[in-house]
Design an enzyme around this catalytic site. Structure first.
Site, PDB file in Angstrom:
ATOM      1  N   GLU A 113       0.834  -1.205   0.000  1.00 22.96           N
ATOM      2  CA  GLU A 113       0.000   0.000   0.000  1.00 22.96           C
ATOM      3  C   GLU A 113       0.867   1.252   0.000  1.00 22.96           C
ATOM      4  O   GLU A 113       0.544   2.259  -0.640  1.00 22.96           O
ATOM      5  CB  GLU A 113      -0.937   0.004   1.216  1.00 22.96           C
ATOM      6  CG  GLU A 113      -1.984  -1.095   1.185  1.00 22.96           C
ATOM      7  CD  GLU A 113      -2.851  -1.032  -0.056  1.00 22.96           C
ATOM      8  OE1 GLU A 113      -3.472   0.025  -0.299  1.00 22.96           O
ATOM      9  OE2 GLU A 113      -2.895  -2.032  -0.797  1.00 22.96           O
ATOM     10  N   TRP A 158       2.175   1.632  -3.497  1.00 20.48           N
ATOM     11  CA  TRP A 158       1.158   2.260  -4.363  1.00 20.48           C
ATOM     12  C   TRP A 158       1.215   3.778  -4.218  1.00 20.48           C
ATOM     13  O   TRP A 158       1.084   4.525  -5.193  1.00 20.48           O
ATOM     14  CB  TRP A 158      -0.243   1.778  -3.982  1.00 20.48           C
ATOM     15  CG  TRP A 158      -0.724   0.554  -4.697  1.00 20.48           C
ATOM     16  CD1 TRP A 158      -0.875  -0.688  -4.173  1.00 20.48           C
ATOM     17  CD2 TRP A 158      -1.131   0.456  -6.076  1.00 20.48           C
ATOM     18  NE1 TRP A 158      -1.348  -1.564  -5.140  1.00 20.48           N
ATOM     19  CE2 TRP A 158      -1.516  -0.886  -6.306  1.00 20.48           C
ATOM     20  CE3 TRP A 158      -1.208   1.371  -7.134  1.00 20.48           C
ATOM     21  CZ2 TRP A 158      -1.972  -1.318  -7.549  1.00 20.48           C
ATOM     22  CZ3 TRP A 158      -1.658   0.928  -8.369  1.00 20.48           C
ATOM     23  CH2 TRP A 158      -2.042  -0.406  -8.566  1.00 20.48           C
ATOM     24  N   TRP A 198     -20.039  10.952 -21.349  1.00 22.26           N
ATOM     25  CA  TRP A 198     -20.638  10.770 -20.028  1.00 22.26           C
ATOM     26  C   TRP A 198     -22.076  11.277 -20.018  1.00 22.26           C
ATOM     27  O   TRP A 198     -22.404  12.241 -20.698  1.00 22.26           O
ATOM     28  CB  TRP A 198     -19.824  11.534 -18.975  1.00 22.26           C
ATOM     29  CG  TRP A 198     -18.369  11.168 -18.934  1.00 22.26           C
ATOM     30  CD1 TRP A 198     -17.330  11.882 -19.433  1.00 22.26           C
ATOM     31  CD2 TRP A 198     -17.805   9.984 -18.374  1.00 22.26           C
ATOM     32  NE1 TRP A 198     -16.145  11.231 -19.212  1.00 22.26           N
ATOM     33  CE2 TRP A 198     -16.402  10.054 -18.563  1.00 22.26           C
ATOM     34  CE3 TRP A 198     -18.330   8.856 -17.730  1.00 22.26           C
ATOM     35  CZ2 TRP A 198     -15.530   9.058 -18.126  1.00 22.26           C
ATOM     36  CZ3 TRP A 198     -17.467   7.863 -17.292  1.00 22.26           C
ATOM     37  CH2 TRP A 198     -16.084   7.967 -17.494  1.00 22.26           C
ATOM     38  N   ASN A 228     -11.212   1.404   2.116  1.00 21.43           N
ATOM     39  CA  ASN A 228     -10.556   1.268   0.806  1.00 21.43           C
ATOM     40  C   ASN A 228     -11.356   0.463  -0.199  1.00 21.43           C
ATOM     41  O   ASN A 228     -11.508   0.843  -1.365  1.00 21.43           O
ATOM     42  CB  ASN A 228      -9.174   0.599   0.973  1.00 21.43           C
ATOM     43  CG  ASN A 228      -8.205   1.453   1.760  1.00 21.43           C
ATOM     44  OD1 ASN A 228      -8.519   2.576   2.115  1.00 21.43           O
ATOM     45  ND2 ASN A 228      -7.038   0.926   2.045  1.00 21.43           N
ATOM     46  N   TRP A 286     -15.555  10.653 -14.114  1.00 14.56           N
ATOM     47  CA  TRP A 286     -14.756  10.357 -12.919  1.00 14.56           C
ATOM     48  C   TRP A 286     -14.256  11.628 -12.236  1.00 14.56           C
ATOM     49  O   TRP A 286     -14.036  11.638 -11.022  1.00 14.56           O
ATOM     50  CB  TRP A 286     -13.577   9.441 -13.259  1.00 14.56           C
ATOM     51  CG  TRP A 286     -12.621   9.960 -14.300  1.00 14.56           C
ATOM     52  CD1 TRP A 286     -12.658   9.728 -15.641  1.00 14.56           C
ATOM     53  CD2 TRP A 286     -11.470  10.797 -14.076  1.00 14.56           C
ATOM     54  NE1 TRP A 286     -11.618  10.373 -16.272  1.00 14.56           N
ATOM     55  CE2 TRP A 286     -10.869  11.033 -15.344  1.00 14.56           C
ATOM     56  CE3 TRP A 286     -10.899  11.367 -12.943  1.00 14.56           C
ATOM     57  CZ2 TRP A 286      -9.728  11.824 -15.496  1.00 14.56           C
ATOM     58  CZ3 TRP A 286      -9.752  12.155 -13.094  1.00 14.56           C
ATOM     59  CH2 TRP A 286      -9.182  12.372 -14.355  1.00 14.56           C
ATOM     60  N   TRP A 311      -9.310   7.055  -8.835  1.00 14.45           N
ATOM     61  CA  TRP A 311     -10.468   7.347  -9.689  1.00 14.45           C
ATOM     62  C   TRP A 311     -10.224   6.933 -11.134  1.00 14.45           C
ATOM     63  O   TRP A 311     -11.114   6.377 -11.789  1.00 14.45           O
ATOM     64  CB  TRP A 311     -10.846   8.831  -9.599  1.00 14.45           C
ATOM     65  CG  TRP A 311     -11.777   9.048  -8.449  1.00 14.45           C
ATOM     66  CD1 TRP A 311     -11.449   9.471  -7.194  1.00 14.45           C
ATOM     67  CD2 TRP A 311     -13.178   8.753  -8.426  1.00 14.45           C
ATOM     68  NE1 TRP A 311     -12.568   9.484  -6.393  1.00 14.45           N
ATOM     69  CE2 TRP A 311     -13.639   9.043  -7.126  1.00 14.45           C
ATOM     70  CE3 TRP A 311     -14.082   8.282  -9.367  1.00 14.45           C
ATOM     71  CZ2 TRP A 311     -14.971   8.875  -6.747  1.00 14.45           C
ATOM     72  CZ3 TRP A 311     -15.417   8.123  -9.006  1.00 14.45           C
ATOM     73  CH2 TRP A 311     -15.844   8.416  -7.714  1.00 14.45           C
TER      74      TRP A 311
END
Length: 434
Positions: free
Chosen positions: A257, A260, A289, A324, A342, A365
């Site tokens: 994590e 990341w 969208w 998460n 998004w 996102w």
């Protein structure tokens, strides 16, 4: 007054294990600690009960107490960075400014402008890596290009990791270098137009048992299986080196994590367009969208008729935190089920999350929307019902945040049919991507 060095705190609100502070204290001149409540950032915050401002304010008071015990003080300013720096340079004979790197688009512009102002007066501007383990071009592919896929990046990251990268900066050995001064008052929240909320913040605790069990428990939103240290990493009240050194022998899953986090900061550095509203994969900017405002409002308020989605959004609105796994579910739902851009979701999270960090928020996102680096393939559409059965089978999390969900009369019907939404999004994505 004789010359001084300035330590400019930003997202590194601690006196221990702080790279720039260590170098400032060792540089041979008295050190004046400075923090700026930057109106360029604060004026854009619509919610004047923003708990992140309150968190920073509390962290500054903690630092002030420590500095006061040493006979020094923190100088806290409220204003636009250029005007504040003009004032600092007027008040002090500054020789050098020390600070830690910030990789966000506005921060880079601000720092360049401040550096230019300082250079015109022959004042040094020294910046250091502090909020990540590896940054910029430190972990690259063999051909010298940046990674865009996490797994090979993480392997190279781990291969490069050495104890020296996790070693703490022993700032406490040099605290005598702080300029001795009377305590300067910190501007109140009210004076800056903000309100005190007085809800507790996540504790800055390193829990060995939690980290050991992290891989097995991290996806279960009803239990405390995640560290909740995100806000402390975001504002630097906890050293990333300390956390990584602590976690490394306990859990590879937890360490991943943190990798990341480095990965997304590296992406933001090499591909700054993602921090300015562009899709990492440019072809995804052609998606048509729907952007239905009523549906977006229902999503924001946790009234979609999908209990796991609504639970997540209500948790976020109430606490400034979202689990998460649930972040992935609600992001997938907004982009795939509702076909809402998004960027709308990214902006809402930026407004609400205590641990909001541009690099990680954008990465998450764009992952959910399939437009990012190393993203979920566009045909992956999370089924909220299956996600609930898998990660909240006893409905503990759902019942906590959506107590009315089992009532046919009290709970809203689903805003959209899953199968219909899945077919619709696949058609729209296919059209945009050719």
């Amino acid at each position: 007054m004789s010359a001084v060095n300035i330590m400019w705190f930003r997202r590194d609100l601690r006196l221990t294990d702080n790279a720039a502070l260590y170098h400032a204290l060792k540089a041979g001149l008295p050190v004046v600690p400075v923090f700026i409540f930057d109106r360029h950032i604060l004026d854009k915050l619509e919610d004047k009960a923003d708990r992140r401002v309150e968190f920073i304010h509390a962290a500054l008071h903690d630092m002030q107490q420590q500095l006061q015990a040493m006979g020094s003080t923190l100088h806290v300013y409220y204003g636009f960075a250029d005007a504040v720096w003009s004032q600092i340079l007027n008040d002090y004979p500054v020789a050098n400014v020390f600070t830690n790197h910030d990789y966000e688009p506005y921060a880079l512009e601000r720092d360049a402008a401040v550096q230019q102002m300082l250079a015109a007066k022959n004042i040094g501007f020294h910046t250091y890596k502090d909020q990540v383990i590896f940054e910029k071009g430190e972990v690259l592919k063999d051909d010298g290009k940046p990674y865009t896929v996490f797994t090979p990046y993480s392997k190279k990251w781990k291969a490069k990791l050495h104890d020296s990268f996790l070693k703490a900066y022993p700032t406490e050995n040099y605290f005598a270098a702080f300029l001795q001064q009377e305590v300067k008052p910190i501007p109140s929240l009210a004076s800056m137009g903000f309100q005190q909320v007085d809800k507790p913040f996540p504790a800055r605790l390193l829990k060995a048992e939690l980290i050991k069990k992290y891989k097995d428990q991290r996806d279960i939103p009803s239990i405390e299986g995640t560290s909740r240290l995100g806000v402390h990493l975001r504002f630097g009240t906890l050293s990333i080196r300390k956390l990584a050194a602590y976690a490394q022998p306990l859990s590879e899953g937890f360490l991943n994590e943190l990798i990341w986090r480095d990965f997304y900061h590296m992406i933001l550095w090499h591909f700054p367009q993602v921090g300015k509203g562009q899709a990492f994969k440019p072809q995804y900017d052609f998606i048509k969208w729907r952007n239905n405002e009523a549906e977006f409002k229902a999503w924001c308020e946790g009234n979609t008729g999908y209990p796991i989605v609504d639970a997540g959004m209500r948790e976020l609105n109430e606490t400034g935190f979202m689990h998460n796994r649930v972040r992935m579910i609600v992001a997938s739902f907004l982009t795939k089920h509702l076909l809402i851009d998004w960027r709308w979701g990214e902006a809402y999270f930026a407004q609400k999350l205590l641990d909001f960090d541009l690099a990680a928020n954008n990465g998450g996102w764009q992952w959910a929307a399939s437009s990012g680096c190393d993203a979920a393939p566009y045909f992956r559409v999370f089924n909220p019902t299956l996600q609930t059965q898998k990660f909240d089978p006893d409905l503990k999390y759902v019942r906590k945040w959506v107590p009315e969900f089992e009532s046919l009369t009290k709970y809203v019907p689903p805003i959209v049919n899953h199968e219909m939404a899945r077919k619709r999004v696949l058609e729209v994505y296919k059209q945009a991507l050719g």
